[in-house]
Design a protein around this motif. Sequence first.
Motif, PDB file in Angstrom:
ATOM      1  N   ALA A 249      34.644  -6.034 -23.783  1.00 35.10           N
ATOM      2  CA  ALA A 249      34.769  -5.104 -24.913  1.00 35.10           C
ATOM      3  C   ALA A 249      35.837  -4.049 -25.064  1.00 35.10           C
ATOM      4  N   LEU A 253      37.794  -4.636 -28.737  1.00 32.20           N
ATOM      5  CA  LEU A 253      37.044  -3.526 -29.863  1.00 32.20           C
ATOM      6  C   LEU A 253      37.903  -2.381 -29.950  1.00 32.20           C
ATOM      7  N   ASP A 257      34.206   1.450 -31.696  1.00 37.27           N
ATOM      8  CA  ASP A 257      33.395   0.706 -31.507  1.00 37.27           C
ATOM      9  C   ASP A 257      33.057   0.478 -30.119  1.00 37.27           C
ATOM     10  N   TYR A 261      29.252   0.362 -28.180  1.00 33.52           N
ATOM     11  CA  TYR A 261      29.113  -0.563 -27.178  1.00 33.52           C
ATOM     12  C   TYR A 261      28.463  -0.130 -25.819  1.00 33.52           C
ATOM     13  N   ASP A 270      25.524  -6.651 -33.684  1.00 34.87           N
ATOM     14  CA  ASP A 270      26.712  -7.134 -34.469  1.00 34.87           C
ATOM     15  C   ASP A 270      28.092  -6.840 -33.734  1.00 34.87           C
ATOM     16  N   ILE A 271      28.025  -5.790 -32.638  1.00 31.63           N
ATOM     17  CA  ILE A 271      29.210  -5.533 -31.992  1.00 31.63           C
ATOM     18  C   ILE A 271      29.424  -6.407 -30.831  1.00 31.63           C
ATOM     19  N   VAL A 274      31.089  -9.538 -32.530  1.00 31.63           N
ATOM     20  CA  VAL A 274      32.543  -9.338 -32.595  1.00 31.63           C
ATOM     21  C   VAL A 274      33.109  -9.499 -31.303  1.00 31.63           C
TER      22      VAL A 274
END
Length: 393
Positions: A249, A253, A257, A261, A270-271, A274
Amino acid sequence: MANRLLAHEVSDLCLGKPPLSSIPISATIRHALAALKSSDDTHISVWSCDLDHHSTTHDHCHCVGKICMVDIICYLCKEDNISSPSLALKAPVSVLLSPIPGVVKHVDPSYSLLEAIDLIINGAQNLVVPIKNTTSKRKQLRQPTSLAPTTHAGGREFCWLTQEDVIRFLLSSIGLFSPTAAYSIESLGIIDTKILTINYHSPASKALAAISTSLSDQTSVAVIDDDGVLIGEISPFTLAYCDEMVAAAITTLSAGDLMAYIDCGGPPEDITKVVHARLKEKNLYGMLDEFLIYSSGIPYCNSTSSSSDEETTVLSPVTTRSGRYNRSDKFIMRRAEAIVCQPRSSLVAVMIQAIALRVSYVWVIEEDCTVVGIVKFSGMLKVFQEHLESLID
């Protein structure tokens, strides 16, 4: 009453403390990771033992440092390791130890309270103190490598004292520090304006060095907007309860974000998507494989936060907390919101808030929520040190 407080030794603060969770310095990072996940503590002590050739026991053992999940996360984020985390975890645990001397320091049980405070102010984060054995048999480290005992010569076991332990102890006798404890943190001059920050929209990877520094300083990284308003934080205290795959992450990110997380044991779907997509874009397939295994089995949590303190409040950009499972399968909740106060907040109010939320710092903001500094346990301890020394004089 004051003389009684001054007469306390560090052994008095060790009452009820459990023996240290330990691994040998010969262990790998993967072994350290397993030990952290099976421990109730967020930190594991690392020990080096010299074998006495005239004995079958290790008579000369010394705690050489401590590690936590944040050390592992930051290590995996390094450019040489992010592409192959499995290989990186085979490295010796010694590569994670702090290069700063004196972070972990052995002390005699007879050390005075003032001596302990002085050591902490000068950089010691954990004081290693011998305690009486709680078991009849010599404990062994539960590691698949060459085992080393958790006890020194004479069968002694050890606990450690932290800044929080000392602050909590002083808080129990806060009446002795009147009227100092009621003074504002601004008037006491303990607001540190040298803070670590990152913009909300910046890549989280740009905060990696700041995260490592905040871990060493026992502070946090403030996430701010373009006007310097405190939005939230990326805190080692929160990351310590996360999984090692937070490294994925951080690599993919933004700072904003990343806060979402790590704000819960199971990040929003959704994260997660990503992170997955960006790992593929970067051709980080080694990390991607690990992330897919990790993300397929995370529990999701939801909880709200509140604060009743009049002077110190909680800035809540989101309504969830972070956590992970311990070996008892109990979900450990951890605040991910930034804990804040104002310059006029009293010392005792800030102490209570920090102790209640198990952090060693509180952010200081103005009425418009712009961040102006941070108050740390080390700064608070300087105030108490001066007060106690004045009693001696």
